[in-house]
Design a protein around this motif. Structure first.
Motif, PDB file in Angstrom:
ATOM      1  N   PRO A 168      98.205 101.233 -38.780  1.00 40.92           N
ATOM      2  CA  PRO A 168      98.951 102.330 -38.154  1.00 40.92           C
ATOM      3  C   PRO A 168      98.101 103.591 -37.956  1.00 40.92           C
ATOM      4  O   PRO A 168      97.110 103.791 -38.645  1.00 40.92           O
ATOM      5  CB  PRO A 168     100.061 102.600 -39.177  1.00 40.92           C
ATOM      6  CG  PRO A 168      99.471 102.214 -40.482  1.00 40.92           C
ATOM      7  CD  PRO A 168      98.536 101.072 -40.211  1.00 40.92           C
ATOM      8  N   CYS A 169      98.534 104.426 -37.029  1.00 39.68           N
ATOM      9  CA  CYS A 169      98.019 105.801 -36.928  1.00 39.68           C
ATOM     10  C   CYS A 169      98.806 106.600 -37.954  1.00 39.68           C
ATOM     11  O   CYS A 169     100.032 106.579 -37.955  1.00 39.68           O
ATOM     12  CB  CYS A 169      98.282 106.357 -35.530  1.00 39.68           C
ATOM     13  SG  CYS A 169      98.100 108.151 -35.435  1.00 39.68           S
ATOM     14  N   HIS A 170      98.102 107.305 -38.869  1.00 37.33           N
ATOM     15  CA  HIS A 170      98.843 108.017 -39.912  1.00 37.33           C
ATOM     16  C   HIS A 170      98.845 109.523 -39.719  1.00 37.33           C
ATOM     17  O   HIS A 170      99.204 110.264 -40.635  1.00 37.33           O
ATOM     18  CB  HIS A 170      98.339 107.633 -41.300  1.00 37.33           C
ATOM     19  CG  HIS A 170      96.883 107.945 -41.551  1.00 37.33           C
ATOM     20  ND1 HIS A 170      96.354 109.180 -41.316  1.00 37.33           N
ATOM     21  CD2 HIS A 170      95.884 107.171 -42.033  1.00 37.33           C
ATOM     22  CE1 HIS A 170      95.068 109.151 -41.652  1.00 37.33           C
ATOM     23  NE2 HIS A 170      94.757 107.958 -42.066  1.00 37.33           N
ATOM     24  N   GLU A 171      98.433 109.983 -38.537  1.00 40.35           N
ATOM     25  CA  GLU A 171      98.490 111.420 -38.301  1.00 40.35           C
ATOM     26  C   GLU A 171      99.406 111.702 -37.130  1.00 40.35           C
ATOM     27  O   GLU A 171      99.354 111.001 -36.109  1.00 40.35           O
ATOM     28  CB  GLU A 171      97.082 111.967 -38.011  1.00 40.35           C
ATOM     29  CG  GLU A 171      97.000 113.477 -37.994  1.00 40.35           C
ATOM     30  CD  GLU A 171      97.439 114.084 -39.328  1.00 40.35           C
ATOM     31  OE1 GLU A 171      98.656 114.094 -39.586  1.00 40.35           O
ATOM     32  OE2 GLU A 171      96.563 114.531 -40.092  1.00 40.35           O
ATOM     33  N   CYS A 202     100.712 112.622 -33.846  1.00 43.46           N
ATOM     34  CA  CYS A 202      99.942 112.775 -32.615  1.00 43.46           C
ATOM     35  C   CYS A 202     100.849 113.007 -31.419  1.00 43.46           C
ATOM     36  O   CYS A 202     100.420 112.899 -30.278  1.00 43.46           O
ATOM     37  CB  CYS A 202      99.046 111.558 -32.403  1.00 43.46           C
ATOM     38  SG  CYS A 202      99.943 109.987 -32.411  1.00 43.46           S
ATOM     39  N   HIS A 245     104.350 109.028 -31.858  1.00 37.43           N
ATOM     40  CA  HIS A 245     103.509 108.664 -33.014  1.00 37.43           C
ATOM     41  C   HIS A 245     104.014 107.432 -33.748  1.00 37.43           C
ATOM     42  O   HIS A 245     103.231 106.582 -34.186  1.00 37.43           O
ATOM     43  CB  HIS A 245     103.429 109.873 -33.947  1.00 37.43           C
ATOM     44  CG  HIS A 245     102.860 109.604 -35.297  1.00 37.43           C
ATOM     45  ND1 HIS A 245     101.635 108.995 -35.472  1.00 37.43           N
ATOM     46  CD2 HIS A 245     103.332 109.867 -36.545  1.00 37.43           C
ATOM     47  CE1 HIS A 245     101.393 108.893 -36.766  1.00 37.43           C
ATOM     48  NE2 HIS A 245     102.395 109.397 -37.436  1.00 37.43           N
ATOM     49  N   GLU A 246     105.362 107.327 -33.896  1.00 35.12           N
ATOM     50  CA  GLU A 246     105.902 106.236 -34.712  1.00 35.12           C
ATOM     51  C   GLU A 246     105.663 104.862 -34.084  1.00 35.12           C
ATOM     52  O   GLU A 246     105.821 103.854 -34.753  1.00 35.12           O
ATOM     53  CB  GLU A 246     107.400 106.455 -34.979  1.00 35.12           C
ATOM     54  CG  GLU A 246     108.318 106.236 -33.767  1.00 35.12           C
ATOM     55  CD  GLU A 246     108.221 107.348 -32.750  1.00 35.12           C
ATOM     56  OE1 GLU A 246     107.761 108.446 -33.109  1.00 35.12           O
ATOM     57  OE2 GLU A 246     108.568 107.115 -31.585  1.00 35.12           O
ATOM     58  N   MET A 294     102.713 103.947 -32.801  1.00 35.77           N
ATOM     59  CA  MET A 294     101.272 103.706 -32.702  1.00 35.77           C
ATOM     60  C   MET A 294     100.791 102.824 -33.857  1.00 35.77           C
ATOM     61  O   MET A 294     100.277 103.299 -34.851  1.00 35.77           O
ATOM     62  CB  MET A 294     100.525 105.043 -32.682  1.00 35.77           C
ATOM     63  CG  MET A 294      99.068 104.914 -32.344  1.00 35.77           C
ATOM     64  SD  MET A 294      98.366 106.519 -31.900  1.00 35.77           S
ATOM     65  CE  MET A 294      96.618 106.116 -31.942  1.00 35.77           C
ATOM     66  N   TRP A 295     101.026 101.525 -33.711  1.00 34.35           N
ATOM     67  CA  TRP A 295     100.595 100.562 -34.729  1.00 34.35           C
ATOM     68  C   TRP A 295      99.658  99.554 -34.085  1.00 34.35           C
ATOM     69  O   TRP A 295     100.021  98.916 -33.102  1.00 34.35           O
ATOM     70  CB  TRP A 295     101.791  99.801 -35.304  1.00 34.35           C
ATOM     71  CG  TRP A 295     102.707 100.643 -36.150  1.00 34.35           C
ATOM     72  CD1 TRP A 295     103.582 101.570 -35.700  1.00 34.35           C
ATOM     73  CD2 TRP A 295     102.831 100.616 -37.570  1.00 34.35           C
ATOM     74  NE1 TRP A 295     104.247 102.133 -36.759  1.00 34.35           N
ATOM     75  CE2 TRP A 295     103.812 101.561 -37.916  1.00 34.35           C
ATOM     76  CE3 TRP A 295     102.208  99.872 -38.588  1.00 34.35           C
ATOM     77  CZ2 TRP A 295     104.185 101.802 -39.247  1.00 34.35           C
ATOM     78  CZ3 TRP A 295     102.599 100.103 -39.902  1.00 34.35           C
ATOM     79  CH2 TRP A 295     103.565 101.059 -40.227  1.00 34.35           C
ATOM     80  N   TYR A 355     110.547 115.091 -35.204  1.00 37.58           N
ATOM     81  CA  TYR A 355     109.353 115.935 -35.363  1.00 37.58           C
ATOM     82  C   TYR A 355     109.717 117.410 -35.281  1.00 37.58           C
ATOM     83  O   TYR A 355     109.083 118.257 -35.920  1.00 37.58           O
ATOM     84  CB  TYR A 355     108.297 115.549 -34.324  1.00 37.58           C
ATOM     85  CG  TYR A 355     107.907 114.097 -34.465  1.00 37.58           C
ATOM     86  CD1 TYR A 355     107.337 113.636 -35.637  1.00 37.58           C
ATOM     87  CD2 TYR A 355     108.170 113.183 -33.455  1.00 37.58           C
ATOM     88  CE1 TYR A 355     107.022 112.305 -35.804  1.00 37.58           C
ATOM     89  CE2 TYR A 355     107.858 111.846 -33.607  1.00 37.58           C
ATOM     90  CZ  TYR A 355     107.287 111.405 -34.783  1.00 37.58           C
ATOM     91  OH  TYR A 355     106.988 110.084 -34.949  1.00 37.58           O
ATOM     92  N   MET A 362      96.854 119.600 -29.901  1.00 41.15           N
ATOM     93  CA  MET A 362      98.232 119.735 -29.431  1.00 41.15           C
ATOM     94  C   MET A 362      98.588 121.220 -29.479  1.00 41.15           C
ATOM     95  O   MET A 362      98.266 121.907 -30.455  1.00 41.15           O
ATOM     96  CB  MET A 362      99.180 118.950 -30.342  1.00 41.15           C
ATOM     97  CG  MET A 362      99.180 117.463 -30.046  1.00 41.15           C
ATOM     98  SD  MET A 362     100.479 116.614 -30.931  1.00 41.15           S
ATOM     99  CE  MET A 362      99.774 116.513 -32.557  1.00 41.15           C
ATOM    100  N   PRO A 388     102.207 104.872 -43.579  1.00 37.36           N
ATOM    101  CA  PRO A 388     101.656 106.092 -42.977  1.00 37.36           C
ATOM    102  C   PRO A 388     102.673 107.228 -42.933  1.00 37.36           C
ATOM    103  O   PRO A 388     103.883 107.004 -43.016  1.00 37.36           O
ATOM    104  CB  PRO A 388     101.292 105.645 -41.562  1.00 37.36           C
ATOM    105  CG  PRO A 388     102.213 104.525 -41.269  1.00 37.36           C
ATOM    106  CD  PRO A 388     102.473 103.839 -42.572  1.00 37.36           C
ATOM    107  N   ARG A 399     104.652 110.777 -41.514  1.00 38.37           N
ATOM    108  CA  ARG A 399     105.177 111.517 -40.364  1.00 38.37           C
ATOM    109  C   ARG A 399     105.630 110.624 -39.222  1.00 38.37           C
ATOM    110  O   ARG A 399     105.304 110.871 -38.069  1.00 38.37           O
ATOM    111  CB  ARG A 399     104.112 112.477 -39.834  1.00 38.37           C
ATOM    112  CG  ARG A 399     103.488 113.339 -40.897  1.00 38.37           C
ATOM    113  CD  ARG A 399     102.563 114.332 -40.292  1.00 38.37           C
ATOM    114  NE  ARG A 399     101.955 115.171 -41.292  1.00 38.37           N
ATOM    115  CZ  ARG A 399     100.721 114.981 -41.766  1.00 38.37           C
ATOM    116  NH1 ARG A 399      99.971 114.018 -41.308  1.00 38.37           N
ATOM    117  NH2 ARG A 399     100.230 115.786 -42.663  1.00 38.37           N
ATOM    118  N   MET A 400     106.359 109.567 -39.531  1.00 36.72           N
ATOM    119  CA  MET A 400     106.870 108.710 -38.477  1.00 36.72           C
ATOM    120  C   MET A 400     108.390 108.788 -38.435  1.00 36.72           C
ATOM    121  O   MET A 400     109.049 108.759 -39.468  1.00 36.72           O
ATOM    122  CB  MET A 400     106.426 107.273 -38.681  1.00 36.72           C
ATOM    123  CG  MET A 400     104.970 107.059 -38.315  1.00 36.72           C
ATOM    124  SD  MET A 400     104.574 105.311 -38.275  1.00 36.72           S
ATOM    125  CE  MET A 400     102.918 105.362 -37.594  1.00 36.72           C
TER     126      MET A 400
END
Lengths: 188, 541
Positions: free
Chosen positions: A149-152, A154, A158-159, A161-162, B47, B121, B428, B430-431
């Motif tokens: 996963p992307c953990h930052e 973005c 974002h959720e 982005m795996w 978010y 951003m 991970p 912040r999802m």
């Protein structure tokens, strides 16, 4: 203040105990630092030594992150280099394939904003900062399939982005690599 | 005797109002991303909420508590009315105006960049202007703390500065210098881009500037808590402070080593080399020293209280402690959470261990345990202790206070322990959504549900806290007497000049910052082609 022998003795005892505890505290911290330094020198997990840059505006037209160069490449010394790019909201390649029990160098960057790059159940964990190249050395003991996963944060997607990574048997990988320049799961 | 009661109450109530709203948002976030909730639909809402939660909890709430508590300490410790009351109201007005300015674009979805900004951003300029106003308001407080201290010192050249005021001013200087990193990032990098004056930004450099603020801000949050440990708890439980000079050394050490260690937040970043990462790792280890000293001094002070109450033997003093006293409960819970959180912190600071948990849910669990747990529970204790002196009315809902503190402690443990665990599994941060049907993610589902339950307990506890304070306003009028701080077992008649002022410590703080941040910043500024195009958030689609 009047002379009070009890008070003064008490203060001296308190100060002595306090000094002893301070020495113990400093000892604990020194031990931790020595352990970290030792582990850093003798183990594989180390921060990348140098700062390298890559301009996200020209990533797709020049340099090592052009599309045809992304994926896994076998180096002359038998190790494997993986090149990847993160962008809102996916990785390229979206599925990485690597051989088991082989030294692997991952080189990755971002095409737009800050992303994270993490392979679950491993020590591969880095940031992809646009403008800079992240480098990680790793090795996977046995074949497996893991999420990446992307953990930052973005952006609003974002959720989603795996990515995935497939660790396959070394012999199989090398056979497949013989007639392909760059490997991804898609091309398999 | 507190003179500026309305000023202090205004700070506390605005702080707790922001805290209350952010607490509910936090629990909503916990629920919406758990297996208990279906797909959120519009992830942007999530978010938006995270941005509001972080901005309120990290910038507005602790800053206002530190400011209000600082004014109270100034008047109670120096035994004179605050100098610059009008300036203090101006500072409060700036913080309030900044909060509103920031909240509007965030709630409209025009600045969902999270409180850590994350350039390239870029959101609405009003969000960043709001944050700058909050910081500017707090800098008025810093200046007032300094003015009040030095006016008092001139009038009392032969008396040691009271410990509470020494610590309070240390905290304010720490904040003034800490905030500079984010201020540089906002004023020179982000705001020019948000206003359309520039179209590119060096994201790596921005992260280095933010790291300058990001770690020491935690110690700014911690300062009121540590001041309460040293100067309120021993008095409130009937003990003595074990050592006055050691307390001063701890606060001076925080001032020096809390700041130049922020690169440990960038262990996994490509724009800082290995050497400076190791250096910041070493300095991060050093900041454990004042905490270890504090743990010793406070435990020893509590032991004095136990023995004064007739406790005998190696452990007898523990059972003799006033366990029904809310202050005793608060400090105990705070220490337990500080212990677990501190152990987690030692893991984060060592590069090798950090690699396995960096930016996973472990980190979120960690700072909720330290800040939301160990620190905020002492904010509650500070409010309980000060309230009768601020309202002139009795605060005697002791049973409610005990339930509130117990539920905050239990809620925080239930929230954060599973949160740490899913981080180790690699979840991970912040999802807005996780696909728990994926076999790779399914094992995390149960732990996430446990955290939702912990969060719900915290919401109840937060409501109880507000209820206790409101009841305090409606109680019978009492004469609370003078507000007192702890007395040391061996109260020093004089303290060394170095521990009575800040010249040495502030010089060391500045010098260490230059050493630890100078090269990485100059190096990044000298690199070419590292500025990248900005990416607009919340732009019309």
């Amino acid at each position: 203040m009047t002379y009070d022998p009890g008070h003064i003795t008490g203060a001296m005892v308190a100060a002595r105990i306090e000094r002893r505890w301070t020495a113990i505290s400093i000892g604990i911290i020194a031990l931790l630092i020595v352990m970290a330094a030792y582990a850093g020198i003798h183990q594989a997990v180390m921060p990348q030594p140098r700062v390298e840059t890559a301009d996200p505006r020209t990533l797709h037209i020049a340099g090592e992150f052009i599309e045809s160069n992304l994926g896994s490449a076998v180096e002359p010394d038998g190790s494997v280099t993986v090149r990847a790019v993160g962008q809102q909201y996916s990785f390229t390649p979206q599925c990485i394939v690597v051989p088991a029990d082989t030294p692997i160098t991952i080189r990755a960057t971002s095409a737009d904003v800050v992303h994270g790059f993490l392979i679950e159940h491993s020590n591969v964990n880095t940031m992809l900062v646009p403008g800079y190249i992240s480098t990680i050395a790793t090795r996977f003991a046995t074949p497996s399939e893991r999420v990446m996963p992307c953990h930052e944060f973005c952006g609003a997607g974002h959720e989603g982005m795996w990515g995935r990574i497939k660790v396959i048997d070394k012999a199989t990988f090398m056979k497949l690599a013989a007639d392909r320049r760059r490997m991804t799961c898609v091309a398999q | 005797m507190l003179h500026s009661r309305r000023l202090i109450l205004a700070h506390f109530w605005l702080a707790f109002a922001g805290f209350g709203v952010a607490l509910i948002l936090g629990e909503w976030q916990m629920f919406i991303r758990s297996p208990l909730s279906a797909w959120i639909g519009n992830p942007e809402w999530y978010y938006r909420s995270v941005t509001a939660h972080g901005t309120a909890m990290a910038y507005v709430f602790p800053t206002l508590v530190a400011m209000g508590f600082g004014y109270a300490i100034t008047e109670a410790a120096l035994k004179r009315p605050l100098i610059g009351g009008n300036w203090a109201w101006a500072g409060f007005a700036l913080v309030a105006a900044g909060t509103v300015t920031a909240v509007i674009p965030v709630s409209l979805g025009l600045a969902s960049v999270l409180y850590t900004f994350y350039p390239p951003m870029i959101g609405s300029p009003f969000y960043y202007i709001g944050v700058v106003l909050v910081v500017a308001g707090s800098w008025i407080w810093v200046a007032l703390m300094s003015v009040n201290l030095y006016t008092w010192k001139r009038a009392n050249p032969d008396t040691p500065v009271p410990l509470a005021m020494f610590a309070n001013v240390a905290g304010s200087y720490l904040w003034a210098w800490t905030a500079v990193g984010a201020a540089i990032e906002l004023l020179f990098q982000i705001l020019p881009a948000a206003l359309g004056l520039t179209t590119t930004i060096d994201a790596g450099l921005a992260r280095v500037f933010f790291s300058w603020t990001l770690h020491a801000i935690v110690y700014f949050w911690l300062m009121p808590t540590y001041i309460a440990y040293y100067t309120i708890i021993p008095r409130a439980i009937g003990g003595r402070l074990f050592s006055d000079p050691m307390a001063r050394i701890s606060f001076a050490l925080f001032l020096v080593v809390a700041m130049p260690i922020g690169v440990h937040h960038l262990f996994a970043d490509p724009q800082v080399g290995a050497g400076f990462k190791f250096m910041h790792s070493v300095f991060t280890a050093l900041v454990a020293l004042p905490t270890l000293l504090t743990v010793f001094t406070i435990c020893a002070s509590v032991e004095i209280a136990g023995r004064l109450r007739g406790g005998k033997g190696v452990f007898g003093w523990i059972t003799a402690l006033p366990w029904r006293n809310p202050m005793m409960l608060a400090v105990t819970f705070s220490f337990v959470m500080l212990g677990f959180g501190g152990a987690g912190g030692l893991i984060n600071m060592s590069y090798q261990l950090d690699a396995s948990i960096h930016n996973t849910q472990w980190i979120t669990g960690h700072f909720h345990l330290i800040f939301g747990g160990a620190i905020v529970i002492m904010y509650f204790a500070i409010a309980y202790d000060l309230w009768p002196h601020l309202t002139g009315k009795a605060l005697d809902s002791f049973r409610m206070m005990r339930i509130q503190l117990w539920s905050w402690f239990v809620g925080m443990i239930v929230l954060t322990f599973p949160w740490h665990y899913v981080g180790i599994l690699g979840m991970p941060r912040r999802m807005a959504f996780y696909d728990y049907t994926d076999p790779a993610i399914a094992p995390q589902a149960v732990s996430v549900i446990a955290s939702v339950i912990g969060g719900a307990i915290l919401v109840v506890s937060g409501a109880l806290f507000v209820a206790v304070l409101v009841r305090g306003h409606m109680a019978v009028r009492v004469e609370p007497g003078e507000y007192r701080f702890s007395v040391a077992a061996h109260q020093p008649a004089r303290v060394p000049a170095a521990l009575n002022g800040f010249g040495l410590w502030v010089s060391l703080m500045l010098a260490l910052t230059v050493i630890n941040y100078g090269f990485p910043i100059v190096h990044l500024m000298s690199l070419r082609n590292t500025s990248v195009p900005v990416v607009w958030i919340g732009a019309p689609r």
